[in-house]
Design a protein around this motif. Structure first.
Motif, PDB file in Angstrom:
ATOM      1  N   THR A  24       0.823  -1.203   0.000  1.00  0.00           N
ATOM      2  CA  THR A  24       0.000   0.000   0.000  1.00  0.00           C
ATOM      3  C   THR A  24       0.862   1.259   0.000  1.00  0.00           C
ATOM      4  N   ARG A  25       0.187   2.396   0.050  1.00  0.00           N
ATOM      5  CA  ARG A  25       0.858   3.685   0.197  1.00  0.00           C
ATOM      6  C   ARG A  25       0.771   4.101   1.660  1.00  0.00           C
ATOM      7  N   LYS A  26       1.813   4.736   2.143  1.00  0.00           N
ATOM      8  CA  LYS A  26       1.898   5.124   3.549  1.00  0.00           C
ATOM      9  C   LYS A  26       0.715   6.004   3.974  1.00  0.00           C
ATOM     10  N   GLU A  27       0.269   6.906   3.100  1.00  0.00           N
ATOM     11  CA  GLU A  27      -0.827   7.805   3.458  1.00  0.00           C
ATOM     12  C   GLU A  27      -2.140   7.054   3.684  1.00  0.00           C
ATOM     13  N   LEU A  28      -2.258   5.828   3.158  1.00  0.00           N
ATOM     14  CA  LEU A  28      -3.475   5.040   3.344  1.00  0.00           C
ATOM     15  C   LEU A  28      -3.442   4.193   4.615  1.00  0.00           C
ATOM     16  N   TYR A  29      -2.267   4.114   5.266  1.00  0.00           N
ATOM     17  CA  TYR A  29      -2.145   3.238   6.431  1.00  0.00           C
ATOM     18  C   TYR A  29      -3.177   3.513   7.526  1.00  0.00           C
ATOM     19  N   PRO A  30      -3.410   4.757   7.950  1.00  0.00           N
ATOM     20  CA  PRO A  30      -4.391   4.957   9.023  1.00  0.00           C
ATOM     21  C   PRO A  30      -5.774   4.377   8.690  1.00  0.00           C
ATOM     22  N   GLU A  31      -6.212   4.566   7.451  1.00  0.00           N
ATOM     23  CA  GLU A  31      -7.511   4.036   7.048  1.00  0.00           C
ATOM     24  C   GLU A  31      -7.486   2.509   6.937  1.00  0.00           C
ATOM     25  N   LEU A  32      -6.371   1.976   6.441  1.00  0.00           N
ATOM     26  CA  LEU A  32      -6.215   0.519   6.343  1.00  0.00           C
ATOM     27  C   LEU A  32      -6.214  -0.113   7.729  1.00  0.00           C
ATOM     28  N   GLU A  33      -5.490   0.475   8.654  1.00  0.00           N
ATOM     29  CA  GLU A  33      -5.466  -0.041  10.025  1.00  0.00           C
ATOM     30  C   GLU A  33      -6.873  -0.001  10.637  1.00  0.00           C
ATOM     31  N   LYS A  34      -7.575   1.096  10.458  1.00  0.00           N
ATOM     32  CA  LYS A  34      -8.938   1.223  10.991  1.00  0.00           C
ATOM     33  C   LYS A  34      -9.847   0.134  10.420  1.00  0.00           C
ATOM     34  N   LYS A  35      -9.763  -0.091   9.103  1.00  0.00           N
ATOM     35  CA  LYS A  35     -10.587  -1.110   8.449  1.00  0.00           C
ATOM     36  C   LYS A  35     -10.232  -2.500   8.982  1.00  0.00           C
ATOM     37  N   LEU A  36      -8.938  -2.794   9.120  1.00  0.00           N
ATOM     38  CA  LEU A  36      -8.532  -4.099   9.650  1.00  0.00           C
ATOM     39  C   LEU A  36      -9.072  -4.306  11.065  1.00  0.00           C
ATOM     40  N   LEU A  37      -8.978  -3.276  11.901  1.00  0.00           N
ATOM     41  CA  LEU A  37      -9.488  -3.397  13.275  1.00  0.00           C
ATOM     42  C   LEU A  37     -11.002  -3.631  13.293  1.00  0.00           C
ATOM     43  N   GLU A  38     -11.712  -3.074  12.315  1.00  0.00           N
ATOM     44  CA  GLU A  38     -13.168  -3.249  12.233  1.00  0.00           C
ATOM     45  C   GLU A  38     -13.555  -4.660  11.801  1.00  0.00           C
ATOM     46  N   ILE A  39     -12.831  -5.243  10.845  1.00  0.00           N
ATOM     47  CA  ILE A  39     -13.290  -6.492  10.224  1.00  0.00           C
ATOM     48  C   ILE A  39     -12.434  -7.714  10.538  1.00  0.00           C
TER      49      ILE A  39
END
Length: 109
Positions: free
Chosen positions: A61-76
């Motif tokens: 991924t791109r570093k700028e997407l990490y916060p959203e990716l982490e949030k999504k992973l924690l959700e699902i």
């Protein structure tokens, strides 16, 4: 120069558990490519020692997407406390990194 790309690592019990999470991450364009590797994990959880077969998942991924990716992973993610680690990619093939840019969600200014 700061790294613009990274690999997120997480684990699952098996491929069947990983697939819906992987599909959602790709559908949301939070990662360009996801790879699974069969591993053996050894750890202590709630005072008990475990030796488990798991699937290690690598999300490019791109570093700028990490916060959203982490949030999504924690959700699902099905684990109570999933492994979610971001590893900087210092360099790589220009063509491959450009492909990551094309396949992931664009930042809205």
């Amino acid at each position: 120069m700061m790294s613009k790309y990274g690999i997120v690592l997480t684990t699952f019990e098996n491929e069947q558990q990983a697939k819906p999470v992987i599909d959602e991450i790709i559908r949301c364009k939070l990662a360009a490519c996801v790879q699974e590797i069969k591993i053996k994990s050894h750890y202590t959880w709630k005072g008990e020692l475990f030796h488990e077969d798991e699937d290690l998942v690598l999300l490019k991924t791109r570093k700028e997407l990490y916060p959203e990716l982490e949030k999504k992973l924690l959700e699902i993610h099905p684990y109570d406390t999933p492994e979610i680690l971001f590893v900087d990619v210092e360099s790589g093939s220009a063509a491959y990194l450009a492909w990551i840019d094309e396949q992931t969600r664009k930042q809205i200014d």
